[in-house]
Scaffold this active site. Structure first.
Site, PDB file in Angstrom:
ATOM      1  N   TYR A  92       0.834  -1.216   0.000  1.00  0.00           N
ATOM      2  CA  TYR A  92       0.000   0.000   0.000  1.00  0.00           C
ATOM      3  C   TYR A  92       0.866   1.264   0.000  1.00  0.00           C
ATOM      4  O   TYR A  92       0.577   2.220  -0.719  1.00  0.00           O
ATOM      5  CB  TYR A  92      -0.895  -0.064   1.241  1.00  0.00           C
ATOM      6  CG  TYR A  92      -1.923   1.031   1.393  1.00  0.00           C
ATOM      7  CD1 TYR A  92      -3.118   1.002   0.658  1.00  0.00           C
ATOM      8  CD2 TYR A  92      -1.746   2.062   2.309  1.00  0.00           C
ATOM      9  CE1 TYR A  92      -4.080   1.986   0.833  1.00  0.00           C
ATOM     10  CE2 TYR A  92      -2.710   3.043   2.495  1.00  0.00           C
ATOM     11  CZ  TYR A  92      -3.872   2.999   1.752  1.00  0.00           C
ATOM     12  OH  TYR A  92      -4.832   3.971   1.933  1.00  0.00           O
ATOM     13  N   LYS A 118       0.837   4.133  -2.826  1.00  0.00           N
ATOM     14  CA  LYS A 118       0.455   5.514  -2.509  1.00  0.00           C
ATOM     15  C   LYS A 118       1.601   6.496  -2.792  1.00  0.00           C
ATOM     16  O   LYS A 118       1.354   7.653  -3.154  1.00  0.00           O
ATOM     17  CB  LYS A 118      -0.007   5.615  -1.051  1.00  0.00           C
ATOM     18  CG  LYS A 118      -1.339   4.889  -0.772  1.00  0.00           C
ATOM     19  CD  LYS A 118      -2.419   5.280  -1.745  1.00  0.00           C
ATOM     20  CE  LYS A 118      -3.820   4.975  -1.242  1.00  0.00           C
ATOM     21  NZ  LYS A 118      -4.858   5.263  -2.261  1.00  0.00           N
TER      22      LYS A 118
HETATM   23  P1  NAP Z   1     -13.407   2.059   1.624  1.00  0.00           P
HETATM   24  O1  NAP Z   1     -14.438   2.493   2.599  1.00  0.00           O
HETATM   25  O2  NAP Z   1     -12.848   0.678   1.735  1.00  0.00           O
HETATM   26  O3  NAP Z   1     -14.004   2.283   0.151  1.00  0.00           O
HETATM   27  C1  NAP Z   1     -13.270   1.939  -0.983  1.00  0.00           C
HETATM   28  C2  NAP Z   1     -14.240   1.635  -2.110  1.00  0.00           C
HETATM   29  O4  NAP Z   1     -13.454   1.285  -3.264  1.00  0.00           O
HETATM   30  C3  NAP Z   1     -15.157   0.456  -1.808  1.00  0.00           C
HETATM   31  O5  NAP Z   1     -16.492   0.766  -2.129  1.00  0.00           O
HETATM   32  C4  NAP Z   1     -14.593  -0.631  -2.706  1.00  0.00           C
HETATM   33  O6  NAP Z   1     -15.548  -1.557  -3.177  1.00  0.00           O
HETATM   34  C5  NAP Z   1     -14.086   0.169  -3.882  1.00  0.00           C
HETATM   35  N1  NAP Z   1     -13.163  -0.597  -4.703  1.00  0.00           N
HETATM   36  C6  NAP Z   1     -12.212  -1.475  -4.293  1.00  0.00           C
HETATM   37  N2  NAP Z   1     -11.580  -2.023  -5.338  1.00  0.00           N
HETATM   38  C7  NAP Z   1     -12.150  -1.500  -6.450  1.00  0.00           C
HETATM   39  C8  NAP Z   1     -11.940  -1.693  -7.835  1.00  0.00           C
HETATM   40  N3  NAP Z   1     -11.026  -2.541  -8.296  1.00  0.00           N
HETATM   41  N4  NAP Z   1     -12.716  -1.001  -8.711  1.00  0.00           N
HETATM   42  C9  NAP Z   1     -13.668  -0.151  -8.261  1.00  0.00           C
HETATM   43  N5  NAP Z   1     -13.913   0.080  -6.965  1.00  0.00           N
HETATM   44  C10 NAP Z   1     -13.168  -0.595  -6.056  1.00  0.00           C
HETATM   45  O7  NAP Z   1     -12.137   3.021   1.625  1.00  0.00           O
HETATM   46  P2  NAP Z   1     -11.943   4.556   2.105  1.00  0.00           P
HETATM   47  O8  NAP Z   1     -11.421   4.538   3.486  1.00  0.00           O
HETATM   48  O9  NAP Z   1     -13.140   5.360   1.763  1.00  0.00           O
HETATM   49  O10 NAP Z   1     -10.717   4.965   1.168  1.00  0.00           O
HETATM   50  C11 NAP Z   1     -10.858   5.634  -0.088  1.00  0.00           C
HETATM   51  C12 NAP Z   1      -9.480   5.974  -0.622  1.00  0.00           C
HETATM   52  O11 NAP Z   1      -8.780   6.775   0.315  1.00  0.00           O
HETATM   53  C13 NAP Z   1      -8.599   4.764  -0.898  1.00  0.00           C
HETATM   54  O12 NAP Z   1      -7.811   4.977  -2.040  1.00  0.00           O
HETATM   55  C14 NAP Z   1      -7.736   4.686   0.336  1.00  0.00           C
HETATM   56  O13 NAP Z   1      -6.537   4.009   0.099  1.00  0.00           O
HETATM   57  C15 NAP Z   1      -7.537   6.169   0.630  1.00  0.00           C
HETATM   58  N6  NAP Z   1      -7.176   6.435   2.028  1.00  0.00           N
HETATM   59  C16 NAP Z   1      -8.008   6.121   3.052  1.00  0.00           C
HETATM   60  C17 NAP Z   1      -7.623   6.395   4.369  1.00  0.00           C
HETATM   61  C18 NAP Z   1      -8.487   6.076   5.568  1.00  0.00           C
HETATM   62  O14 NAP Z   1      -8.014   6.302   6.714  1.00  0.00           O
HETATM   63  N7  NAP Z   1      -9.712   5.591   5.405  1.00  0.00           N
HETATM   64  C19 NAP Z   1      -6.375   6.994   4.622  1.00  0.00           C
HETATM   65  C20 NAP Z   1      -5.546   7.295   3.551  1.00  0.00           C
HETATM   66  C21 NAP Z   1      -5.959   7.025   2.247  1.00  0.00           C
HETATM   67  P3  NAP Z   1     -15.789  -2.980  -2.407  1.00  0.00           P
HETATM   68  O15 NAP Z   1     -16.465  -2.620  -1.151  1.00  0.00           O
HETATM   69  O16 NAP Z   1     -16.658  -3.749  -3.325  1.00  0.00           O
HETATM   70  O17 NAP Z   1     -14.439  -3.562  -2.193  1.00  0.00           O
END
Ligand code: NAP
Length: 253
Positions: A154, A158
């Site tokens: 990851y 990133k």
């Molecule tokens: P999340 O709640 O897990 O949501 C991610 C979404 O992406 C889910 O609906 C997932 O679908 C979908 N997804 C996964 N693989 C996919 C694919 N191949 N094609 C299309 N959609 C796909 O994550 P989040 O926390 O909102 O994070 C969103 C972004 O912010 C990510 O890039 C993450 O790395 C980044 N981020 C998050 C955090 C944090 O603390 N939450 C911190 C830093 C960065 P499924 O449910 O079907 O898998």
């Protein structure tokens, strides 16, 4: 574009979490929004939230790491909503493990969704942006780009997205297109809840422990990230490009 024409935004991984909050926020800013996620049915809640508030949105099912699905999804958005000129590459997955236990499959899955997915989506959308002479690209990086135990895959993805973003800014600037990265710290979503589950902690305790390490003494909410993305995708942000903004409740280096 005439002043009455609505800009079209694509947000990937927008069925929930940061993507859903971003889709809702961009719709509130007057954009027509394509809500893309793996499962089209799972996008229904986000679309309904937008349309209930008087906005315009469609649900599109696509795996961002699959080239044919990406091309079909972007064509559908162009046909149903109009040419997309705003792209938020937000879809993401975790496959955390210490390096010695990390499988090649878990490495590939994470690199494929975050890096290959952002590449394929951007490549498919940029031609619409070039034709329009306007574009706003935002890639979701992370504080983990600076290194994080258990996240070799990851953190590499990133950090890679930061280099990708800067290169897009250099190549596409002359077409009126900007590219920036937003790098969240700890945001309360299903992703961080899954991490709490993996380490055997209740989510409330996990958030409390994280908040204690953050200068503003709270964890982030998806709307905190949507606010930053709204700025970068705005009409007024045309001279801000190739930047990485850490949105983490404090400084990171
Ligand atoms: P999340 O709640 O897990 O949501 C991610 C979404 O992406 C889910 O609906 C997932 O679908 C979908 N997804 C996964 N693989 C996919 C694919 N191949 N094609 C299309 N959609 C796909 O994550 P989040 O926390 O909102 O994070 C969103 C972004 O912010 C990510 O890039 C993450 O790395 C980044 N981020 C998050 C955090 C944090 O603390 N939450 C911190 C830093 C960065 P499924 O449910 O079907 O898998």
């Amino acid at each position: 574009m005439s002043t009455t024409e609505q800009r079209v935004a694509i947000v990937t991984g927008a069925a929930r979490g940061i993507g859903a909050a971003t889709a809702v926020r961009l719709a509130a800013e007057g954009r027509a929004v394509a809500v893309i996620d793996l499962d089209e049915a799972a996008c229904k809640d986000t679309v309904e939230k937008i349309t209930a508030a008087g906005g315009k949105a469609i649900a599109v099912g696509a795996d961002v790491s699959d080239e044919a699905q990406v091309e079909a999804a972007v064509s559908r958005v162009a046909e149903e909503l109009g040419a997309p000129t705003i792209l938020v590459n937000n879809a993401g997955v975790l496959r955390d493990n210490l390096l010695f236990k990390m499988s090649a499959a878990d490495w590939d899955t994470v690199l494929n969704v975050h890096l290959r997915g952002s590449f394929l989506m951007t490549k498919a959308v940029q031609k619409h942006m070039v034709d329009a002479g306007f574009g706003r690209i935002v890639n979701l990086s992370s504080s983990s780009a600076l290194g994080n135990r258990g996240q070799a895959n990851y953190s590499a993805a990133k950090a890679g997205l930061q280099g990708f973003t800067k290169t897009l800014a250099i190549e596409l600037g002359k077409f009126g297109i900007t590219a920036n990265a937003v790098a969240p710290g700890f945001i309360a979503t299903e992703m961080t809840k899954a991490t709490a589950d993996r380490v055997g902690m209740g989510f409330e305790d996990f958030k409390k422990a994280a908040a204690g390490q953050i200068p503003v003494q709270r964890v982030g909410e998806p709307e905190d990230i949507a606010n930053a993305i709204a700025f970068f995708t705005g009409e007024a942000a045309g001279f801000v490009s190739g930047q990485v903004l850490y949105v983490a409740g404090g400084p990171l280096n």
